[in-house]
Design an enzyme around this catalytic site. Structure first.
Site, PDB file in Angstrom:
ATOM      1  N   ASP A  51      -5.319 107.123   5.602  1.00  0.00           N
ATOM      2  CA  ASP A  51      -3.919 107.569   5.613  1.00  0.00           C
ATOM      3  C   ASP A  51      -2.968 106.469   6.058  1.00  0.00           C
ATOM      4  O   ASP A  51      -3.148 105.892   7.122  1.00  0.00           O
ATOM      5  CB  ASP A  51      -3.762 108.775   6.539  1.00  0.00           C
ATOM      6  CG  ASP A  51      -4.627 109.941   6.097  1.00  0.00           C
ATOM      7  OD1 ASP A  51      -4.353 110.491   5.034  1.00  0.00           O
ATOM      8  OD2 ASP A  51      -5.596 110.281   6.821  1.00  0.00           O
ATOM      9  N   GLY A  84      28.506  98.527  -1.641  1.00  0.00           N
ATOM     10  CA  GLY A  84      27.751  98.245  -0.419  1.00  0.00           C
ATOM     11  C   GLY A  84      28.682  97.634   0.608  1.00  0.00           C
ATOM     12  O   GLY A  84      29.847  98.017   0.694  1.00  0.00           O
ATOM     13  N   TYR A 128      31.099  98.529 -10.761  1.00  0.00           N
ATOM     14  CA  TYR A 128      30.877  99.709  -9.907  1.00  0.00           C
ATOM     15  C   TYR A 128      31.018 100.979 -10.739  1.00  0.00           C
ATOM     16  O   TYR A 128      31.858 101.068 -11.617  1.00  0.00           O
ATOM     17  CB  TYR A 128      31.884  99.743  -8.758  1.00  0.00           C
ATOM     18  CG  TYR A 128      31.646  98.667  -7.730  1.00  0.00           C
ATOM     19  CD1 TYR A 128      30.508  98.696  -6.920  1.00  0.00           C
ATOM     20  CD2 TYR A 128      32.557  97.621  -7.572  1.00  0.00           C
ATOM     21  CE1 TYR A 128      30.282  97.700  -5.974  1.00  0.00           C
ATOM     22  CE2 TYR A 128      32.335  96.625  -6.627  1.00  0.00           C
ATOM     23  CZ  TYR A 128      31.197  96.670  -5.841  1.00  0.00           C
ATOM     24  OH  TYR A 128      30.967  95.687  -4.903  1.00  0.00           O
ATOM     25  N   LEU A 185      21.357  90.826 -10.947  1.00  0.00           N
ATOM     26  CA  LEU A 185      21.196  90.668 -12.384  1.00  0.00           C
ATOM     27  C   LEU A 185      21.415  89.201 -12.724  1.00  0.00           C
ATOM     28  O   LEU A 185      22.434  88.613 -12.318  1.00  0.00           O
ATOM     29  CB  LEU A 185      22.185  91.575 -13.141  1.00  0.00           C
ATOM     30  CG  LEU A 185      21.759  93.035 -13.324  1.00  0.00           C
ATOM     31  CD1 LEU A 185      21.402  93.709 -12.019  1.00  0.00           C
ATOM     32  CD2 LEU A 185      22.850  93.827 -14.043  1.00  0.00           C
ATOM     33  N   THR A 203      24.655  91.727  -5.398  1.00  0.00           N
ATOM     34  CA  THR A 203      23.558  92.654  -5.680  1.00  0.00           C
ATOM     35  C   THR A 203      24.151  94.030  -5.955  1.00  0.00           C
ATOM     36  O   THR A 203      24.922  94.547  -5.147  1.00  0.00           O
ATOM     37  CB  THR A 203      22.576  92.745  -4.495  1.00  0.00           C
ATOM     38  OG1 THR A 203      23.298  93.023  -3.298  1.00  0.00           O
ATOM     39  CG2 THR A 203      21.784  91.463  -4.356  1.00  0.00           C
ATOM     40  N   GLU A 251      18.347  96.030  -3.640  1.00  0.00           N
ATOM     41  CA  GLU A 251      19.413  95.054  -3.916  1.00  0.00           C
ATOM     42  C   GLU A 251      19.104  94.243  -5.167  1.00  0.00           C
ATOM     43  O   GLU A 251      18.544  93.150  -5.073  1.00  0.00           O
ATOM     44  CB  GLU A 251      19.562  94.091  -2.727  1.00  0.00           C
ATOM     45  CG  GLU A 251      19.647  94.733  -1.368  1.00  0.00           C
ATOM     46  CD  GLU A 251      21.069  94.733  -0.821  1.00  0.00           C
ATOM     47  OE1 GLU A 251      21.940  94.061  -1.420  1.00  0.00           O
ATOM     48  OE2 GLU A 251      21.304  95.415   0.184  1.00  0.00           O
ATOM     49  N   ASP A 260      -8.966 101.884   6.688  1.00  0.00           N
ATOM     50  CA  ASP A 260      -8.405 103.158   7.112  1.00  0.00           C
ATOM     51  C   ASP A 260      -7.870 103.846   5.845  1.00  0.00           C
ATOM     52  O   ASP A 260      -7.626 103.188   4.831  1.00  0.00           O
ATOM     53  CB  ASP A 260      -7.288 102.896   8.123  1.00  0.00           C
ATOM     54  CG  ASP A 260      -6.466 104.129   8.392  1.00  0.00           C
ATOM     55  OD1 ASP A 260      -7.049 105.158   8.782  1.00  0.00           O
ATOM     56  OD2 ASP A 260      -5.232 104.082   8.208  1.00  0.00           O
TER      57      ASP A 260
HETATM   58  P1  ADP Z   1      28.128  95.369  -2.638  1.00  0.00           P
HETATM   59  O1  ADP Z   1      27.804  95.182  -1.217  1.00  0.00           O
HETATM   60  O2  ADP Z   1      29.211  96.361  -2.876  1.00  0.00           O
HETATM   61  O3  ADP Z   1      26.914  95.611  -3.470  1.00  0.00           O
HETATM   62  P2  ADP Z   1      28.117  92.649  -3.567  1.00  0.00           P
HETATM   63  O4  ADP Z   1      28.885  91.548  -2.948  1.00  0.00           O
HETATM   64  O5  ADP Z   1      26.641  92.657  -3.392  1.00  0.00           O
HETATM   65  O6  ADP Z   1      28.762  93.983  -3.081  1.00  0.00           O
HETATM   66  O7  ADP Z   1      28.462  92.642  -5.094  1.00  0.00           O
HETATM   67  C1  ADP Z   1      27.818  93.506  -5.947  1.00  0.00           C
HETATM   68  C2  ADP Z   1      28.695  93.910  -7.092  1.00  0.00           C
HETATM   69  O8  ADP Z   1      29.075  92.783  -7.855  1.00  0.00           O
HETATM   70  C3  ADP Z   1      27.938  94.817  -8.058  1.00  0.00           C
HETATM   71  O9  ADP Z   1      28.034  96.168  -7.686  1.00  0.00           O
HETATM   72  C4  ADP Z   1      28.601  94.525  -9.373  1.00  0.00           C
HETATM   73  O10 ADP Z   1      29.681  95.415  -9.550  1.00  0.00           O
HETATM   74  C5  ADP Z   1      29.123  93.098  -9.227  1.00  0.00           C
HETATM   75  N1  ADP Z   1      28.322  92.075  -9.915  1.00  0.00           N
HETATM   76  C6  ADP Z   1      28.827  91.070 -10.652  1.00  0.00           C
HETATM   77  N2  ADP Z   1      27.887  90.274 -11.145  1.00  0.00           N
HETATM   78  C7  ADP Z   1      26.700  90.754 -10.705  1.00  0.00           C
HETATM   79  C8  ADP Z   1      25.327  90.356 -10.885  1.00  0.00           C
HETATM   80  N3  ADP Z   1      25.019  89.278 -11.628  1.00  0.00           N
HETATM   81  N4  ADP Z   1      24.355  91.091 -10.298  1.00  0.00           N
HETATM   82  C9  ADP Z   1      24.678  92.149  -9.546  1.00  0.00           C
HETATM   83  N5  ADP Z   1      25.936  92.573  -9.335  1.00  0.00           N
HETATM   84  C10 ADP Z   1      26.962  91.907  -9.907  1.00  0.00           C
HETATM   85  N1  RBF Z   2      17.280  89.527   2.969  1.00  0.00           N
HETATM   86  C1  RBF Z   2      16.491  89.236   4.007  1.00  0.00           C
HETATM   87  O1  RBF Z   2      16.869  89.477   5.135  1.00  0.00           O
HETATM   88  N2  RBF Z   2      15.252  88.708   3.809  1.00  0.00           N
HETATM   89  C2  RBF Z   2      14.767  88.414   2.582  1.00  0.00           C
HETATM   90  O2  RBF Z   2      13.635  87.948   2.460  1.00  0.00           O
HETATM   91  C3  RBF Z   2      15.607  88.669   1.463  1.00  0.00           C
HETATM   92  N3  RBF Z   2      15.208  88.388   0.209  1.00  0.00           N
HETATM   93  C4  RBF Z   2      16.020  88.664  -0.862  1.00  0.00           C
HETATM   94  C5  RBF Z   2      15.604  88.377  -2.159  1.00  0.00           C
HETATM   95  C6  RBF Z   2      16.422  88.636  -3.256  1.00  0.00           C
HETATM   96  C7  RBF Z   2      15.936  88.313  -4.629  1.00  0.00           C
HETATM   97  C8  RBF Z   2      17.700  89.215  -3.056  1.00  0.00           C
HETATM   98  C9  RBF Z   2      18.598  89.505  -4.218  1.00  0.00           C
HETATM   99  C10 RBF Z   2      18.128  89.506  -1.769  1.00  0.00           C
HETATM  100  C11 RBF Z   2      17.307  89.225  -0.657  1.00  0.00           C
HETATM  101  N4  RBF Z   2      17.724  89.468   0.644  1.00  0.00           N
HETATM  102  C12 RBF Z   2      16.883  89.234   1.707  1.00  0.00           C
HETATM  103  C13 RBF Z   2      18.754  90.472   0.823  1.00  0.00           C
HETATM  104  C14 RBF Z   2      20.073  89.940   1.100  1.00  0.00           C
HETATM  105  O3  RBF Z   2      20.083  89.796   2.500  1.00  0.00           O
HETATM  106  C15 RBF Z   2      21.028  91.023   0.620  1.00  0.00           C
HETATM  107  O4  RBF Z   2      21.146  90.950  -0.754  1.00  0.00           O
HETATM  108  C16 RBF Z   2      22.309  90.921   1.326  1.00  0.00           C
HETATM  109  O5  RBF Z   2      22.077  91.489   2.568  1.00  0.00           O
HETATM  110  C17 RBF Z   2      23.416  91.645   0.597  1.00  0.00           C
HETATM  111  O6  RBF Z   2      23.624  92.913   1.099  1.00  0.00           O
HETATM  112 MG    MG Z   3      25.116  94.440  -3.039  1.00  0.00          MG
END
Ligand code: ADP
Ligand code: RBF
Ligand code: MG
Length: 382
Positions: A19, A248, A324, A315, A260, A312, A17
């Site tokens: 589109d 987040g 942040y 690092l 993340t 998400e 397909d």
């Molecule tokens: P949020 O839901 O606000 O993203 P998380 O619990 O996912 O909260 O934490 C993400 C925050 O943690 C990032 O925004 C950053 O400020 C901090 N942080 C610290 N170390 C890391 C890392 N290795 N990778 C990503 N974020 C990190």
């Molecule tokens: N969430 C899922 O529900 N399914 C996934 O397969 C999944 N894979 C992920 C893989 C990576 C490398 C990372 C960093 C996150 C993944 N998560 C996945 C997302 C995870 O649920 C999310 O980071 C949290 O919900 C934090 O908001």
């Molecule tokens: Mg996050």
């Protein structure tokens, strides 16, 4: 991918397909509808997307004219929208994996047909902007060349006839429900690649449902496998995304022990809609701190049942604290797996750690390592 699946059936031809399966038509269709409806003083809200996917232009127009109670006939609407669409066909992007799939099938001399509900003239115009496509299809058949469009099997049966291959030996790849229905009604094998999120449960008729073309395993259908996976990763044409890190749900670090750094979804909805959900990896630059390896998920995080598609990035480095508000830039270089659901938090966490190990190792391969120097990650004016 690591999970070896059993052969499903040996096919002799593939019918694709257009589109929503090979090209991201939704992107331009939404823009065009929005502009046109504005002229009628109406606001396009995107809710029709579900209803029009896989439909013929006339059916699409009927739905829009009715839903928005437009003071024009369906024919008038088609006349107005047609030139606007033509103007945008050059801006439609190939979906991730589309070029790779077409090249793979033609390299292996798998007979290939294109079967689209769109009229012939639209199809010709759309594919003229995609390099090498026209020559790769031995049959191209459009919606106005058969008695009834999908979900009727006509278009698929006609494609098989012109390919000279029994319908039962054809594999259809389709994003839409009408397309899947038509393919099954034609007695063919059907792989569904739904283009609309969270609808996979509707695709029960399909023989397989995958989340993007990147996940297709041709070997399940007796076609040679892709040979471009490297140590559990699939190299991609790189893409960039960046912006300030926003707050987040705070769930990453609290619930999973995996922080993340979320980017604001504002301003990159188009990018997000053209990249399938899944796990990707690449390089991340934090304006004040440096460049780091990164693994990330794009999607709805089914485990948490999010309502918004998010990005998400984790690092792969131990930081002293939060960052942040800092500018984060990402270069995405490869793909690891589709997004999945899990029966327990532990299994989700274990899988994410496996993703991390795959990404960490892969990013040392020269192919991926070189992007650490990508110009996008340099420059001080972040
Ligand atoms: P949020 O839901 O606000 O993203 P998380 O619990 O996912 O909260 O934490 C993400 C925050 O943690 C990032 O925004 C950053 O400020 C901090 N942080 C610290 N170390 C890391 C890392 N290795 N990778 C990503 N974020 C990190
Ligand atoms: N969430 C899922 O529900 N399914 C996934 O397969 C999944 N894979 C992920 C893989 C990576 C490398 C990372 C960093 C996150 C993944 N998560 C996945 C997302 C995870 O649920 C999310 O980071 C949290 O919900 C934090 O908001
Ligand atoms: Mg996050």
């Amino acid at each position: 991918m690591s999970t070896a699946k059993a052969l499903k059936k040996v096919v002799a031809a593939v019918i694709l397909d257009l589109d929503g399966t090979l090209i991201h038509t939704d992107g331009i269709l939404g823009d065009v509808l929005k502009a046109l409806l504005l002229k009628y003083g109406k606001q396009w809200d995107g809710r029709e997307a579900q209803k029009i996917v896989g439909k013929t232009p006339l059916e699409e127009a009927t739905i829009v004219v009715e839903d928005y109670e437009l003071p024009c006939s369906t024919d008038e609407f088609v006349t107005q929208i047609t030139p606007l669409l033509y103007d945008q066909f050059c801006n439609i992007k190939a979906l991730p994996g589309a070029n790779r799939l077409i090249k793979h099938l033609s390299d292996h001399n798998v007979p290939l047909a294109l079967a689209s509900n769109s009229p012939r003239a639209y199809v010709e115009s759309k594919i003229s902007y995609q390099q090498g496509w026209k020559e790769s299809f031995s049959v191209i058949i459009a919606g106005d060349e058969v008695r009834a469009g999908k979900p009727s099997p006509d278009i698929f049966l006609e494609a098989a006839k012109r390919l000279g291959i029994e319908p039962s030996r054809c594999l259809v790849i389709e994003d839409s429900l009408p397309g899947v229905t038509g393919g099954k009604a034609a007695g063919m094998e059907v792989v569904a690649v739904p283009s609309i999120p969270k609808q996979t449960h509707l695709y029960i008729a399909a023989d397989e449902v995958i989340s993007s073309l990147l996940d297709l395993q041709p070997e399940l259908w007796g076609i040679p496998p892709f040979d471009d996976w490297i140590d559990g990763t699939l190299p991609l044409e790189t893409w960039h995304i960046g912006g300030p890190v926003v707050k987040g749900f705070g769930r990453g670090s609290k619930v999973l022990g995996i922080p993340t750094a979320n980017l604001s979804t504002k301003g990159y909805s188009a990018l997000l809609s053209e990249h399938p959900s899944g796990v990707y990896f690449g390089w991340a630059r934090l304006s004040t701190q440096g460049v780091y390896k990164m693994v990330m998920s794009i999607g709805w995080n089914p485990y948490f049942n999010n309502t918004e598609k998010t990005i998400e990035p984790w690092l792969l480095h131990e930081f002293d604290g939060d960052f942040y508000g800092e500018e984060l830039r990402l270069v995405i270089v490869g793909y690891i797996r589709p997004e999945a659901n899990f029966t327990s938090l532990e299994s989700l966490i274990a899988k994410i750690h496996e993703d991390r190990r795959i990404a960490e190792r892969a990013l040392d391969i020269p192919l991926y390592l070189k992007y650490k120097d990508d110009p996008y990650l340099k420059g001080s004016s972040l």
